[in-house]
Design a protein around this motif. Structure first.
Motif, PDB file in Angstrom:
ATOM      1  N   ALA A  50      49.898  40.822  42.784  1.00 17.37           N
ATOM      2  CA  ALA A  50      50.441  40.363  41.499  1.00 17.37           C
ATOM      3  C   ALA A  50      49.361  39.789  40.588  1.00 17.37           C
ATOM      4  O   ALA A  50      49.526  39.763  39.371  1.00 17.37           O
ATOM      5  CB  ALA A  50      51.534  39.324  41.730  1.00 17.37           C
ATOM      6  N   GLU A  51      48.256  39.343  41.166  1.00 14.79           N
ATOM      7  CA  GLU A  51      47.156  38.775  40.381  1.00 14.79           C
ATOM      8  C   GLU A  51      46.198  39.842  39.846  1.00 14.79           C
ATOM      9  O   GLU A  51      45.359  39.555  38.996  1.00 14.79           O
ATOM     10  CB  GLU A  51      46.365  37.783  41.233  1.00 14.79           C
ATOM     11  N   ALA A  52      46.292  41.061  40.370  1.00 14.17           N
ATOM     12  CA  ALA A  52      45.410  42.144  39.920  1.00 14.17           C
ATOM     13  C   ALA A  52      45.812  42.575  38.514  1.00 14.17           C
ATOM     14  O   ALA A  52      46.972  42.442  38.119  1.00 14.17           O
ATOM     15  CB  ALA A  52      45.495  43.325  40.883  1.00 14.17           C
ATOM     16  N   ASP A  53      44.834  43.081  37.773  1.00 10.75           N
ATOM     17  CA  ASP A  53      45.136  43.601  36.440  1.00 10.75           C
ATOM     18  C   ASP A  53      44.478  44.965  36.270  1.00 10.75           C
ATOM     19  O   ASP A  53      43.898  45.509  37.213  1.00 10.75           O
ATOM     20  CB  ASP A  53      44.742  42.606  35.342  1.00 10.75           C
ATOM     21  N   ASP A  54      44.559  45.513  35.074  1.00  6.10           N
ATOM     22  CA  ASP A  54      44.045  46.859  34.825  1.00  6.10           C
ATOM     23  C   ASP A  54      42.562  46.994  35.155  1.00  6.10           C
ATOM     24  O   ASP A  54      42.111  48.064  35.551  1.00  6.10           O
ATOM     25  CB  ASP A  54      44.285  47.269  33.372  1.00  6.10           C
ATOM     26  N   ASN A  86      53.315  40.282  49.093  1.00  9.67           N
ATOM     27  CA  ASN A  86      52.959  39.691  47.808  1.00  9.67           C
ATOM     28  C   ASN A  86      53.685  38.371  47.622  1.00  9.67           C
ATOM     29  O   ASN A  86      54.844  38.337  47.229  1.00  9.67           O
ATOM     30  CB  ASN A  86      53.311  40.666  46.676  1.00  9.67           C
ATOM     31  N   GLY A  87      53.008  37.279  47.954  1.00 12.06           N
ATOM     32  CA  GLY A  87      53.591  35.955  47.820  1.00 12.06           C
ATOM     33  C   GLY A  87      54.272  35.494  49.096  1.00 12.06           C
ATOM     34  O   GLY A  87      54.614  36.296  49.967  1.00 12.06           O
ATOM     35  N   ALA A  88      54.454  34.196  49.206  1.00  7.74           N
ATOM     36  CA  ALA A  88      55.037  33.593  50.404  1.00  7.74           C
ATOM     37  C   ALA A  88      56.431  34.129  50.693  1.00  7.74           C
ATOM     38  O   ALA A  88      56.800  34.329  51.856  1.00  7.74           O
ATOM     39  CB  ALA A  88      55.069  32.075  50.260  1.00  7.74           C
ATOM     40  N   ALA A  89      57.223  34.394  49.661  1.00  8.56           N
ATOM     41  CA  ALA A  89      58.580  34.903  49.864  1.00  8.56           C
ATOM     42  C   ALA A  89      58.584  36.276  50.523  1.00  8.56           C
ATOM     43  O   ALA A  89      59.571  36.664  51.145  1.00  8.56           O
ATOM     44  CB  ALA A  89      59.327  34.961  48.539  1.00  8.56           C
ATOM     45  N   ALA A  90      57.470  37.007  50.418  1.00  9.90           N
ATOM     46  CA  ALA A  90      57.354  38.329  51.034  1.00  9.90           C
ATOM     47  C   ALA A  90      56.616  38.274  52.367  1.00  9.90           C
ATOM     48  O   ALA A  90      56.368  39.303  52.979  1.00  9.90           O
ATOM     49  CB  ALA A  90      56.639  39.282  50.080  1.00  9.90           C
TER      50      ALA A  90
END
Length: 112
Positions: A50-54, A86-90
């Motif tokens: 989620a922190e990655a970008d183009d 992706n993230g603690a919830a995952a």
């Protein structure tokens, strides 16, 4: 950011490294969930996908190609899973982007 993966990349913690290049490393997972369980970890300290970008497109593509290569080298190129929590919830437990390569057993719909 100083995750356990950053410490492994910097040589401060030991790991069973199966691939290393200028953009990433691949290590054996210390708590394997399958007969073959490898982690593809970028050297760039991204927290998660989620922190990655183009601007990370080439790096992300490289990680996918490395995953294919090491899966083939491990004898599971015919069938493996590639997972990024992706993230603690995952279920992400280390705040450093990494991809799990899981293989060496048959997966069915019940295993999804």
């Amino acid at each position: 950011m100083s995750s356990v993966f950053t410490q492994i990349i910097n040589g401060k913690l030991p790991a069973d490294i199966v691939h290393e290049d200028d953009q990433c490393i691949v290590i054996k997972d210390i708590h394997p969930q399958a007969p073959v369980h490898l982690l593809v970890i970028p050297r760039k300290p991204l927290l998660s996908l989620a922190e990655a970008d183009d601007s990370d497109a080439a790096l992300l593509g490289h990680l996918m190609l490395v995953a294919r290569r090491v899966a083939n080298d491990a004898g599971i190129g015919h069938g493996f899973r590639l997972i990024a929590n992706n993230g603690a919830a995952a279920g992400q437990t280390v705040d450093h982007l990494h991809f799990h390569i899981l293989g060496g057993r048959r997966y069915g719909e019940a295993n999804l």
